[in-house]
Design a protein around this motif. Structure first.
Motif, short mmCIF file in Angstrom:
data_model
loop_
_atom_site.label_atom_id
_atom_site.label_comp_id
_atom_site.label_asym_id
_atom_site.label_seq_id
_atom_site.Cartn_x
_atom_site.Cartn_y
_atom_site.Cartn_z
N ASN A 1 0.96 -0.94 0.05
CA ASN A 1 0.10 -0.09 -0.43
C ASN A 1 0.80 1.28 0.16
O ASN A 1 0.20 2.14 -0.09
N LEU A 2 1.68 1.25 -0.48
CA LEU A 2 3.24 2.14 -0.62
C LEU A 2 2.19 3.19 -1.31
O LEU A 2 1.66 2.74 -3.26
N VAL A 3 2.62 4.57 -1.84
CA VAL A 3 2.57 5.24 -3.04
C VAL A 3 3.41 6.27 -3.04
O VAL A 3 4.54 6.99 -1.34
N GLY A 4 3.70 6.64 -3.87
CA GLY A 4 4.69 7.93 -4.03
C GLY A 4 4.69 8.54 -5.39
O GLY A 4 3.28 8.84 -5.91
N TYR A 5 5.26 10.07 -5.26
CA TYR A 5 4.68 10.71 -6.52
C TYR A 5 5.63 10.85 -7.16
O TYR A 5 6.83 11.80 -6.30
N GLN A 6 5.86 11.45 -7.98
CA GLN A 6 6.40 11.55 -9.07
C GLN A 6 6.54 12.52 -10.15
O GLN A 6 5.10 13.05 -10.47
N PHE A 7 7.14 13.52 -10.22
CA PHE A 7 7.32 14.60 -11.27
C PHE A 7 8.37 14.46 -12.10
O PHE A 7 9.26 14.14 -12.77
N MET A 8 7.51 14.86 -13.26
CA MET A 8 8.46 15.00 -14.44
C MET A 8 8.18 15.67 -15.37
O MET A 8 7.05 16.58 -15.37
N PRO A 9 9.24 16.44 -15.72
CA PRO A 9 8.78 17.74 -16.66
C PRO A 9 8.11 17.83 -18.02
O PRO A 9 7.97 19.24 -18.34
N HIS A 10 7.72 16.89 -18.43
CA HIS A 10 6.79 16.43 -19.06
C HIS A 10 5.18 17.05 -19.08
O HIS A 10 4.29 17.16 -19.95
N MET A 11 4.53 16.81 -17.56
CA MET A 11 3.70 16.83 -16.76
C MET A 11 4.07 18.48 -16.20
O MET A 11 2.57 18.59 -15.73
N VAL A 12 5.19 18.92 -15.58
CA VAL A 12 4.69 19.80 -14.74
C VAL A 12 5.35 21.15 -15.17
O VAL A 12 7.03 20.38 -15.80
N LYS A 13 5.62 21.58 -14.55
CA LYS A 13 6.88 22.90 -15.00
C LYS A 13 7.63 23.06 -13.62
O LYS A 13 7.81 23.87 -12.81
N GLY A 14 8.95 21.87 -14.01
CA GLY A 14 10.00 21.78 -12.94
C GLY A 14 10.84 20.29 -13.22
O GLY A 14 10.34 20.02 -14.26
N GLU A 15 11.97 19.69 -12.51
CA GLU A 15 12.73 18.67 -12.88
C GLU A 15 12.07 17.82 -12.20
O GLU A 15 11.30 17.63 -11.78
N GLY A 16 13.06 16.80 -12.63
CA GLY A 16 12.64 15.14 -12.38
C GLY A 16 13.00 14.98 -10.81
O GLY A 16 13.93 15.28 -10.07
N PHE A 17 11.47 14.60 -10.21
CA PHE A 17 11.60 14.84 -8.51
C PHE A 17 11.12 13.19 -8.07
O PHE A 17 9.29 13.20 -9.18
N PHE A 18 11.05 12.94 -7.43
CA PHE A 18 10.48 11.36 -6.49
C PHE A 18 10.33 11.73 -4.55
O PHE A 18 11.10 12.14 -4.22
N VAL A 19 8.85 11.69 -4.40
CA VAL A 19 9.21 11.37 -3.17
C VAL A 19 8.17 10.68 -2.33
O VAL A 19 6.69 10.70 -2.73
N CYS A 20 8.05 10.85 -0.98
CA CYS A 20 7.26 9.06 -0.92
C CYS A 20 7.55 9.86 1.22
O CYS A 20 8.37 10.15 1.50
N ALA A 21 6.24 9.66 1.73
CA ALA A 21 5.98 10.27 3.10
C ALA A 21 5.52 8.48 3.45
O ALA A 21 4.66 8.23 3.48
N VAL A 22 6.33 8.33 5.30
CA VAL A 22 5.45 7.07 6.01
C VAL A 22 5.95 7.32 7.23
O VAL A 22 6.78 8.52 7.49
N ARG A 23 5.45 6.52 8.02
CA ARG A 23 4.99 6.95 9.66
C ARG A 23 5.31 5.43 10.16
O ARG A 23 5.92 4.80 9.62
N LYS A 24 6.63 6.22 11.72
CA LYS A 24 7.09 4.76 12.07
C LYS A 24 6.42 4.32 12.81
O LYS A 24 5.57 5.00 13.64
#
Length: 461
Positions: A270-293
């Motif tokens: 059930n993990l989910v991450g968020y990917q930025f791609m320059p053909h979809m956003v005005k920005g560079e490639g970036f991935f981020v994910c948050a989890v709770r311990k």
């Protein structure tokens, strides 16, 4: 612009994304947008700038200027930051209560984009530990955070494994991990030359070591935010999936508007991450994910440990206290006077004791032959009381000459310390002696480029 990408990179994208890969490759052959994030504690953005949609104070510029020639940047009015990475703001806002005092670690922090963002988000009772393992980069990090002016920041120079000395200490840990840099291909052409499948594999292994080394320092219920500037699943969602198999954690799903163009990536458990791609956003490639311990123990404050710094003498405290807008405790480290927050000596003492510290709190002054020399960090701090010293408002050329550490004749009646300002923002100090002055701008911060005959107006923003 025409760009030749490694064949193995293009082939992997094709397998990973299918027909969409060609859209990404086309976008990577275009120019990179330029964006900044405003330090609202010091400055307000010009209204004509285009807003970064996922950032409260992020803006795009129409073109990339010579930031070196803008004293506002040196004064900490803004930070030049890639737009996609500003999404960290939204992740933090959706995962923690920012009204509460938090202990936050930015583990791989240089040169300081995410740390300056975090410093602006956190409450005045919070603590930010901004760490960089490479010493030379830690010095750059310290400079950028000093110019940003946030008072409750510690800059450290430690390996991730050193943080096991602070087990269960942090409410939030941000790991912007060193990666293969695919998301920087159009911003930094050298990233293309350095890329290889073997290097990407090495990066994935190193990222897993970093995550496991720092995991004990996160408190139960605390939030880990993991990010990279790559598109590689082996460095992104697969690493977080691997972490979930080694530890007890729960995924955090963010509420993200579909219109922003941010791609949601599903992974196992059930993990989910968020990917930025320059053909979809005005920005560079970036991935981020948050989890709770979910596992581990809370930090236990030592009962008998003495605070690692001695209080400053009463005479010095009386002199420096009126220089600040906030009440602070003053400590002495060799000949330096530091201002630290009141009321949380246990946390600050633990960090200063256990880590290799580059700077902590606000460096207010240096004691020289029983006299106090105001520190550059004091002038740049957002808790500095500017009317405590006579100020000198500079025009653009004068400000740049000052930042080049030049000296020139002045005609001011009063000897002593003067605050040098540009558009009412402090830059640093001079000391007037008769008809000349000594420039106290730090030597290692100075502008090295020659000034052009014609300067770009009165500022770049």
């Amino acid at each position: 612009m025409k760009t030749n990408f490694p064949v193995s990179f293009s082939n992997r994208l094709q397998m990973q994304m299918g027909a969409e890969a060609s859209l990404l490759l086309e976008a990577l052959a275009t120019d990179s947008p330029t964006s900044i994030r405003i330090n609202t504690a010091k400055f307000q953005a010009p209204v004509q700038l285009e807003k970064v949609p996922w950032s409260s104070h992020g803006y795009y510029l129409k073109e990339r200027p010579s930031f070196t020639l803008d004293p506002l940047m040196h004064a900490g009015a803004y930070y030049v930051q890639e737009a996609s990475s500003m999404f960290l703001e939204e992740v933090v806002k959706q995962t923690v209560d920012l009204t509460q005092p938090l202990r936050v670690l930015d583990l791989c922090a240089a040169p300081g984009g995410k740390s300056t963002l975090l410093a602006s988000l956190l409450s005045k009772d919070s603590m930010l530990v901004s760490n960089e393992v490479i010493k030379s980069r830690a010095e750059i990090l310290a400079e950028n955070l000093t110019k940003w002016g946030a008072p409750n920041v510690v800059v450290s120079n430690n390996d991730p494994r050193d943080f096991d000395r602070l087990e269960g200490f942090f409410d939030v840990i941000v790991v912007d991990a060193p990666c293969s840099g695919e998301g920087l291909f159009r911003k930094d052409p050298n990233a293309i030359n350095e890329w290889s499948p073997d290097n990407a594999h090495l990066c994935s292994d190193r990222q897993r070591r970093i995550l496991m080394d720092v995991w004990p320092a996160l408190k139960p219920g605390g939030v880990l935010i993991y990010s990279t500037c790559t598109y590689n699943p082996a460095e992104n969602e697969e690493n977080i999936q691997w972490l979930s198999e080694q530890t007890e954690l729960e995924p955090i799903r963010l509420d993200v508007e579909k219109s922003l163009g941010i791609k949601e990536l599903e992974a196992a458990n059930n993990l989910v991450g968020y990917q930025f791609m320059p053909h979809m956003v005005k920005g560079e490639g970036f991935f981020v994910c948050a989890v709770r311990k979910l596992d581990g123990d809370d930090w236990q404050a030592p009962r008998k440990d003495k605070f690692p710094l001695a209080p400053t003498g009463k005479k010095e405290q009386v002199e420096v206290a009126p220089w600040l807008t906030d009440e602070r405790e003053f400590f002495q480290h060799y000949e330096n006077i530091l201002a630290l927050p009141t009321g949380d000596n246990e946390s600050w003492g633990a960090v200063i004791r256990e880590l290799r510290i580059v700077q902590a709190g606000v460096l207010v002054a240096e004691i020289k032959k029983k006299n106090l020399v105001p520190a550059p960090a004091l002038a740049l701090s957002i808790i500095f009381k500017k009317d405590a010293f006579p100020a000198w408002e500079l025009d653009l050329r004068q400000a740049l000459q000052y930042l080049r550490k030049e000296e020139w004749p002045i005609h001011r009646k009063k000897d002593g310390w003067h605050l040098m300002c540009y558009e009412q923002l402090p830059l640093g100090w001079i000391k007037r002696i008769a008809t000349r002055f000594n420039n106290y701008y730090p030597l290692h911060w100075r502008i090295r480029m020659e000034l052009p005959g014609e300067l770009p107006g009165t500022g770049l923003l």
